[in-house]
Write a protein that holds these residues in place. Structure first.
Motif, PDB file in Angstrom:
ATOM      1  N   ARG A  99       0.871  -1.173   0.000  1.00  0.00           N
ATOM      2  CA  ARG A  99       0.000   0.000   0.000  1.00  0.00           C
ATOM      3  C   ARG A  99       0.906   1.219   0.000  1.00  0.00           C
ATOM      4  N   ARG A 101       1.458   5.382   0.382  1.00  0.00           N
ATOM      5  CA  ARG A 101       0.971   6.646   0.926  1.00  0.00           C
ATOM      6  C   ARG A 101       2.045   7.702   0.665  1.00  0.00           C
ATOM      7  N   ASP A 103       2.657  11.732   0.788  1.00  0.00           N
ATOM      8  CA  ASP A 103       2.126  13.009   1.238  1.00  0.00           C
ATOM      9  C   ASP A 103       3.070  14.105   0.766  1.00  0.00           C
ATOM     10  N   ARG A 126      -2.585   6.258  -2.014  1.00  0.00           N
ATOM     11  CA  ARG A 126      -3.196   7.519  -1.628  1.00  0.00           C
ATOM     12  C   ARG A 126      -2.118   8.593  -1.744  1.00  0.00           C
ATOM     13  N   THR A 128      -1.473  12.682  -1.331  1.00  0.00           N
ATOM     14  CA  THR A 128      -1.930  13.987  -0.879  1.00  0.00           C
ATOM     15  C   THR A 128      -1.023  15.025  -1.520  1.00  0.00           C
ATOM     16  N   THR A 147      -9.963   5.795 -10.411  1.00  0.00           N
ATOM     17  CA  THR A 147      -9.264   6.748  -9.565  1.00  0.00           C
ATOM     18  C   THR A 147     -10.278   7.699  -8.935  1.00  0.00           C
ATOM     19  N   TYR A 149     -10.707  11.385  -7.414  1.00  0.00           N
ATOM     20  CA  TYR A 149     -10.075  12.693  -7.326  1.00  0.00           C
ATOM     21  C   TYR A 149     -11.117  13.771  -7.542  1.00  0.00           C
ATOM     22  N   LYS A 174      -6.342   7.162  -4.751  1.00  0.00           N
ATOM     23  CA  LYS A 174      -7.101   8.273  -4.186  1.00  0.00           C
ATOM     24  C   LYS A 174      -6.169   9.470  -4.120  1.00  0.00           C
ATOM     25  N   ARG A 176      -5.969  13.530  -3.090  1.00  0.00           N
ATOM     26  CA  ARG A 176      -6.669  14.632  -2.407  1.00  0.00           C
ATOM     27  C   ARG A 176      -5.708  15.796  -2.216  1.00  0.00           C
TER      28      ARG A 176
END
Length: 180
Positions: A99, A101, A103, A126, A128, A147, A149, A174, A176
């Motif tokens: 997974r 992530r 940021d 994910r 960011t 996706t 968004y 995802k 954001r």
């Protein structure tokens, strides 16, 4: 005298071609090549058969900065980047089962355009992005899920562009924007 097959130079690998295409895109993004020059050199890179021809297609480009490219890879588990980290111009994330992530909200982004290439088998991702970033994920191919968004209503001029491409097998991406 005819050269024997073992006397010929080894063929150019896909990694070599990919690296050459990446260098050309970087040079174009930094203003070292015009659109016409980029098209011509891309055609040459994609059709050459020897390393010498490949080198001539990249001739006159500025030296590649090692900090402009990075790969994060893991077989499984989690891949996480967050906080105040320096984002390279090209970031490749590879995993069969992890997974992801990322940021970028507090990251140091020194380039006007950042390319993130995802090569993921299973497991979601994910990302960011900064509040005012422009996001383009047209180059991403997903095999299982769409996706998610939601683009912001307005974007300030000069905001960084985050281009997301690559391939995702069974996970969902995802994206954001940071709230702050």
């Amino acid at each position: 005298m005819t050269a024997l097959p073992e006397d010929r130079p080894p063929p150019i690998g896909e990694d070599d071609r990919d690296a050459a295409v990446r260098r050309l895109r970087e040079a174009y993004a930094e203003g070292h090549l015009s659109h016409g020059e980029l098209d011509e050199r891309l055609h040459r890179v994609l059709t050459v058969t020897t390393r010498g021809e490949l080198a001539s297609a990249l001739a006159s480009l500025p030296a590649e900065n090692a900090a402009t490219s990075s790969t994060i890879a893991a077989a499984g588990g989690r891949i996480r980047r967050g906080g105040a980290w320096r984002v390279p111009r090209f970031l490749k994330v590879e995993s069969a089962f992890a997974r992801v992530r990322l940021d970028l909200s507090r990251a140091v982004i020194e380039h006007p355009v950042v390319d993130v290439e995802l090569q993921l088998g299973t497991g979601g991702a994910r990302i960011t992005v900064p509040r005012d970033a422009i996001v383009d994920y047209e180059g991403l191919h997903t095999g299982w899920k769409d996706t998610r968004y939601k683009a912001p209503r307005s974007v300030r001029p000069g905001a960084p562009t985050i281009r997301i491409g690559g391939t995702m097998g069974f996970g969902r991406l995802k994206i954001r924007h940071a709230r702050r």
